[in-house]
Design a protein around this motif. Structure first.
Motif, mmCIF file in Angstrom:
data_model
loop_
_atom_site.group_PDB
_atom_site.id
_atom_site.type_symbol
_atom_site.label_atom_id
_atom_site.label_comp_id
_atom_site.label_asym_id
_atom_site.label_seq_id
_atom_site.Cartn_x
_atom_site.Cartn_y
_atom_site.Cartn_z
ATOM 1 N N HIS A 10 0.838 -1.207 0.000
ATOM 2 C CA HIS A 10 0.000 0.000 0.000
ATOM 3 C C HIS A 10 0.871 1.254 0.000
ATOM 4 C CE1 HIS A 10 -3.266 2.747 0.801
ATOM 5 N NE2 HIS A 10 -2.590 3.211 1.838
ATOM 6 N N ALA A 11 1.903 1.270 0.838
ATOM 7 C CA ALA A 11 2.761 2.452 0.959
ATOM 8 C C ALA A 11 3.482 2.776 -0.340
ATOM 9 C CB ALA A 11 3.774 2.260 2.087
ATOM 10 N N SER A 12 3.799 1.754 -1.106
ATOM 11 C CA SER A 12 4.557 1.994 -2.335
ATOM 12 C C SER A 12 3.684 2.061 -3.586
ATOM 13 C CB SER A 12 5.623 0.904 -2.506
ATOM 14 O OG SER A 12 5.017 -0.364 -2.611
ATOM 15 N N ALA A 13 2.365 2.036 -3.399
ATOM 16 C CA ALA A 13 1.452 2.132 -4.546
ATOM 17 C C ALA A 13 1.392 3.574 -5.031
ATOM 18 C CB ALA A 13 0.060 1.649 -4.154
ATOM 19 N N GLU A 14 1.815 3.776 -6.256
ATOM 20 C CA GLU A 14 1.834 5.119 -6.843
ATOM 21 C C GLU A 14 0.424 5.581 -7.185
ATOM 22 O OE1 GLU A 14 4.410 5.233 -10.238
ATOM 23 O OE2 GLU A 14 6.001 4.174 -9.168
ATOM 24 N N GLY A 15 0.215 6.894 -7.057
ATOM 25 C CA GLY A 15 -1.021 7.491 -7.521
ATOM 26 C C GLY A 15 -0.930 7.745 -9.013
ATOM 27 N N ARG A 16 -2.041 8.144 -9.598
ATOM 28 C CA ARG A 16 -2.056 8.426 -11.032
ATOM 29 C C ARG A 16 -1.239 9.678 -11.328
ATOM 30 N NH1 ARG A 16 -7.788 8.707 -13.542
ATOM 31 N NH2 ARG A 16 -7.359 10.890 -13.823
ATOM 32 N N ALA A 17 -0.359 9.590 -12.286
ATOM 33 C CA ALA A 17 0.509 10.715 -12.652
ATOM 34 C C ALA A 17 -0.313 11.849 -13.262
ATOM 35 C CB ALA A 17 1.570 10.253 -13.639
ATOM 36 N N ALA A 18 0.114 13.063 -13.002
ATOM 37 C CA ALA A 18 -0.560 14.239 -13.547
ATOM 38 C C ALA A 18 -0.100 14.502 -14.980
ATOM 39 C CB ALA A 18 -0.259 15.458 -12.686
ATOM 40 N N THR A 19 -0.920 15.230 -15.684
ATOM 41 C CA THR A 19 -0.577 15.688 -17.038
ATOM 42 C C THR A 19 -0.770 17.202 -17.096
ATOM 43 O OG1 THR A 19 -2.840 15.208 -17.713
ATOM 44 C CG2 THR A 19 -1.188 13.521 -18.188
ATOM 45 N N GLY A 36 5.733 31.958 3.484
ATOM 46 C CA GLY A 36 5.639 32.305 2.077
ATOM 47 C C GLY A 36 4.668 31.473 1.261
ATOM 48 N N VAL A 37 3.930 30.570 1.899
ATOM 49 C CA VAL A 37 3.004 29.698 1.175
ATOM 50 C C VAL A 37 1.603 30.299 1.189
ATOM 51 C CG1 VAL A 37 1.867 27.441 1.182
ATOM 52 C CG2 VAL A 37 4.327 27.608 1.610
ATOM 53 N N GLU A 38 1.002 30.345 0.022
ATOM 54 C CA GLU A 38 -0.390 30.774 -0.102
ATOM 55 C C GLU A 38 -1.255 29.516 -0.180
ATOM 56 O OE1 GLU A 38 -3.311 33.241 -3.153
ATOM 57 O OE2 GLU A 38 -1.234 32.842 -3.740
ATOM 58 N N VAL A 39 -2.261 29.427 0.684
ATOM 59 C CA VAL A 39 -3.154 28.269 0.690
ATOM 60 C C VAL A 39 -4.492 28.709 0.116
ATOM 61 C CG1 VAL A 39 -4.188 26.448 2.086
ATOM 62 C CG2 VAL A 39 -1.973 27.406 2.750
ATOM 63 N N VAL A 40 -4.989 27.931 -0.851
ATOM 64 C CA VAL A 40 -6.184 28.307 -1.593
ATOM 65 C C VAL A 40 -7.140 27.115 -1.645
ATOM 66 C CG1 VAL A 40 -7.033 29.123 -3.835
ATOM 67 C CG2 VAL A 40 -4.772 29.834 -3.028
ATOM 68 N N ALA A 41 -8.433 27.381 -1.462
ATOM 69 C CA ALA A 41 -9.441 26.335 -1.635
ATOM 70 C C ALA A 41 -9.616 26.071 -3.125
ATOM 71 C CB ALA A 41 -10.766 26.768 -1.013
ATOM 72 N N ASP A 42 -9.489 24.815 -3.509
ATOM 73 C CA ASP A 42 -9.688 24.414 -4.903
ATOM 74 C C ASP A 42 -11.130 23.929 -5.030
ATOM 75 O OD1 ASP A 42 -9.447 23.675 -7.524
ATOM 76 O OD2 ASP A 42 -8.188 21.920 -7.128
ATOM 77 N N VAL A 43 -12.041 24.881 -5.254
ATOM 78 C CA VAL A 43 -13.474 24.595 -5.263
ATOM 79 C C VAL A 43 -13.815 23.618 -6.384
ATOM 80 C CG1 VAL A 43 -15.786 25.591 -5.432
ATOM 81 C CG2 VAL A 43 -13.966 26.831 -4.223
ATOM 82 N N ASP A 44 -14.378 22.501 -5.978
ATOM 83 C CA ASP A 44 -14.776 21.422 -6.881
ATOM 84 C C ASP A 44 -13.621 20.884 -7.730
ATOM 85 O OD1 ASP A 44 -17.367 21.195 -5.962
ATOM 86 O OD2 ASP A 44 -18.194 22.527 -7.484
ATOM 87 N N GLY A 45 -12.386 21.121 -7.297
ATOM 88 C CA GLY A 45 -11.228 20.567 -8.003
ATOM 89 C C GLY A 45 -10.935 21.226 -9.338
ATOM 90 N N ALA A 46 -11.354 22.486 -9.510
ATOM 91 C CA ALA A 46 -11.158 23.166 -10.797
ATOM 92 C C ALA A 46 -9.675 23.287 -11.162
ATOM 93 C CB ALA A 46 -11.804 24.553 -10.765
ATOM 94 N N VAL A 47 -8.839 23.656 -10.202
ATOM 95 C CA VAL A 47 -7.406 23.795 -10.485
ATOM 96 C C VAL A 47 -6.796 22.424 -10.751
ATOM 97 C CG1 VAL A 47 -5.168 24.495 -9.531
ATOM 98 C CG2 VAL A 47 -7.182 25.950 -9.201
ATOM 99 N N ALA A 48 -7.196 21.441 -9.952
ATOM 100 C CA ALA A 48 -6.685 20.078 -10.157
ATOM 101 C C ALA A 48 -6.988 19.598 -11.574
ATOM 102 C CB ALA A 48 -7.284 19.122 -9.129
ATOM 103 N N ARG A 49 -8.211 19.814 -12.032
ATOM 104 C CA ARG A 49 -8.563 19.406 -13.399
ATOM 105 C C ARG A 49 -7.729 20.162 -14.426
ATOM 106 N NH1 ARG A 49 -13.401 19.460 -11.169
ATOM 107 N NH2 ARG A 49 -14.035 21.449 -12.047
ATOM 108 N N GLU A 50 -7.595 21.459 -14.231
ATOM 109 C CA GLU A 50 -6.831 22.274 -15.179
ATOM 110 C C GLU A 50 -5.368 21.818 -15.268
ATOM 111 O OE1 GLU A 50 -6.023 26.963 -16.209
ATOM 112 O OE2 GLU A 50 -6.831 26.448 -14.245
ATOM 113 N N LEU A 51 -4.812 21.370 -14.128
ATOM 114 C CA LEU A 51 -3.423 20.926 -14.106
ATOM 115 C C LEU A 51 -3.284 19.422 -14.350
ATOM 116 C CD1 LEU A 51 -2.050 23.028 -11.102
ATOM 117 C CD2 LEU A 51 -1.827 23.501 -13.563
#
Length: 187
Positions: free
Chosen positions: A18-27, A104-119
């Protein structure tokens, strides 16, 4: 005695599996989308997290180490998944507070995963690094396994890119929970 030994070995095998199971790579897009603000001469680092992913604690620990060494070179934004149908404050859990505590870190809510989808991101703990000229240079994780801290190929790749005269590109496996979960699992 042999039964306990066998059970222990099998149990450890399952845990490590489980610990070494990779997640899906981003595009991610090859160029930083225009609507993201860019500071001239500064790298742009995005980290995407699921607010309830215990694996991502290690990502934030490794991010703190990276920023301690090279924080002046990068503008860092942590996007925390925030589904509209979740209870108020769902995204503002432990990981949000830990990310906010990083200098120096800005934390932002990613509403409905819009940024995740875009990235093109679907795994918590995914990091995307864009060079000062807006070119995608790294996509992956910065931990060696799910929930494990320590040196990793991803963290080394980012450090190398930040200090390279002519940066190339890098990738590394990402280890974390699925970024989006069914709405019935909000707790």
């Amino acid at each position: 005695m042999a039964g306990w030994l066998l059970a222990s070995v099998l149990g450890l095998g399952l845990v490590w599996s489980h610990a070494s199971a990779e997640g899906r790579a981003a595009t991610p897009p090859s160029r930083l989308p225009e609507h993201f603000l860019r500071t001239p001469g500064t790298w742009t680092l995005f980290v995407l997290l699921h607010p309830r992913c215990p694996c991502s604690r290690a990502t934030l620990t490794e991010l703190a180490k990276l920023l301690d060494r090279d924080g002046a070179r990068v503008a860092t934004r942590v996007f925390v998944w925030a589904p509209r149908q979740a209870p108020p404050g769902f995204e503002r859990a432990e990981l949000w507070a830990r990310a906010e505590s990083l200098p120096g870190v800005e934390v932002v809510a990613d509403v409905d995963g819009a940024v995740a989808r875009e990235l093109g991101v679907s795994t918590s703990g995914q990091v995307v690094l864009y060079s000062p000229d807006g070119v995608a240079r790294f996509s992956g994780g910065i931990t060696p396994a799910r929930g494990h801290e320590g040196d990793s190929a991803g963290a080394r790749a980012i450090r190398d890119l930040l200090h390279a005269e002519a940066p190339s590109t890098g990738t590394a496996p990402v280890f974390g929970c699925a970024l989006q979960t069914p709405s019935t699992s909000f707790r």
